[in-house]
Design an enzyme around this catalytic site. Structure first.
Site, mmCIF file in Angstrom:
data_model
loop_
_atom_site.group_PDB
_atom_site.id
_atom_site.type_symbol
_atom_site.label_atom_id
_atom_site.label_comp_id
_atom_site.label_asym_id
_atom_site.label_seq_id
_atom_site.Cartn_x
_atom_site.Cartn_y
_atom_site.Cartn_z
ATOM 1 N N SER A 145 0.846 -1.196 0.000
ATOM 2 C CA SER A 145 0.000 0.000 0.000
ATOM 3 C C SER A 145 0.877 1.239 0.000
ATOM 4 C CB SER A 145 -0.889 0.011 1.246
ATOM 5 O OG SER A 145 -1.537 1.261 1.397
ATOM 6 N N TYR A 164 -3.139 -1.167 9.673
ATOM 7 C CA TYR A 164 -2.951 -1.705 8.321
ATOM 8 C C TYR A 164 -1.643 -1.206 7.720
ATOM 9 C CZ TYR A 164 -3.880 -2.303 3.295
ATOM 10 O OH TYR A 164 -3.798 -2.627 1.962
ATOM 11 N N LYS A 168 1.681 -3.373 6.589
ATOM 12 C CA LYS A 168 2.150 -3.407 5.202
ATOM 13 C C LYS A 168 3.616 -2.970 5.114
ATOM 14 C CE LYS A 168 -1.315 -4.980 2.831
ATOM 15 N NZ LYS A 168 -1.181 -6.247 2.070
#
Length: 266
Positions: A145, A164, A168
């Site tokens: 991402s 998140y 990542k």
């Protein structure tokens, strides 16, 4: 006839990967889903009839070993490209500032994110590595991402989706560690790639979510004034695939790149 395994293939970007790759009848395409009985898994059976599917939770090493044996039977022994797409984005922290999360939610969301997005990726790579070694292309790709780029986060105050994003970023380093351990010596490409800003069909956002998305869009436009709209999932997959096909161990081993093959995230 190249072979591809896509994790998290029942919906979203994973389904777009399956749809695009299976449009070429020369490809052997396999989707890994967590639960074939889930209503989210029906596209694999209903629409993409030339896609094989196997079942495993990526946090379950034993289930992954069983899935690897099933993939071995489908491909005849090897696997060319593994795309680690399966991931979790905890909704409670998607647009909630770090300081507004309760201690319990903070810990839960970070641990859940890292268990799936980091540990699950490691389990998946380890399970399918023997097949990758027997493949021709020998590529292991993790979908990351743009939120995992520290400079972008720092310079444009991208404070959303903290659990998140940090998971990542850890997955990016995981790919670099695999490259350091065996990528260069065995000629296997380990690489993380951002899909870019991608529109995803979902339910109507809450008022807070809608405001969070507007704030993020404004920050992305400050970073890239040319940015006018998110890509469709199909557009993102096409661009990612071009980068993956052209990537080499020598130039991209252990790297984290954008859908453009560089550090331009939009």
């Amino acid at each position: 006839m190249p072979s591809y395994l896509i994790t998290g293939g029942s919906r979203g970007l994973g389904y777009a990967w399956l749809k695009h790759l299976s449009s070429n009848p020369q490809n052997t395409v396999i989707g890994l889903v967590r639960d074939k009985s889930s209503p989210h898994s029906h596209p694999l059976a209903d629409r993409l009839t030339n896609v094989h599917h196997v079942c495993a939770d990526i946090t379950d090493p034993k289930a992954l070993q069983t899935a690897a044996e099933q993939v071995r039977a489908i491909t005849g022994g090897g696997l060319d490209v593994l795309i680690n797409n399966a991931a979790i984005l905890t909704p409670t922290s998607a647009f909630t500032p770090i300081t507004d999360l309760s201690p319990g939610v903070l810990e839960r969301d970070i641990l859940q994110s890292c268990r799936t997005n980091v540990v699950g990726v490691a389990h998946t790579v380890n399970a399918f590595l023997p097949l990758i070694r027997k493949g021709r292309a020998k590529k292991v790709i993790t979908i990351s991402s743009l939120l995992a780029d520290p400079d972008l986060v720092r310079n444009f105050a991208l404070d959303n989706a903290m659990p998140y994003a940090i998971s990542k970023a850890a997955a990016n380093l995981l790919m670099a560690k695999y490259h350091a351990s065996l990528g260069a010596t065995e000629g296997i490409l380990f690489m993380a790639i951002s899909p870019g800003a991608v529109s995803k069909p979902d339910t109507a956002p809450s008022e807070g979510e809608a405001e969070g998305r507007r704030r993020m869009a404004a920050k992305l436009q400050a970073y890239a004034p040319h940015f006018s709209r998110p890509m469709t999932m199909e557009e993102s997959v096409r661009r990612q695939l071009e980068v993956i096909e052209n990537a080499t161990v020598e130039l991209h081993g252990g790297a984290f790149v954008s859908h453009l093959g560089n550090k331009q995230w939009l």
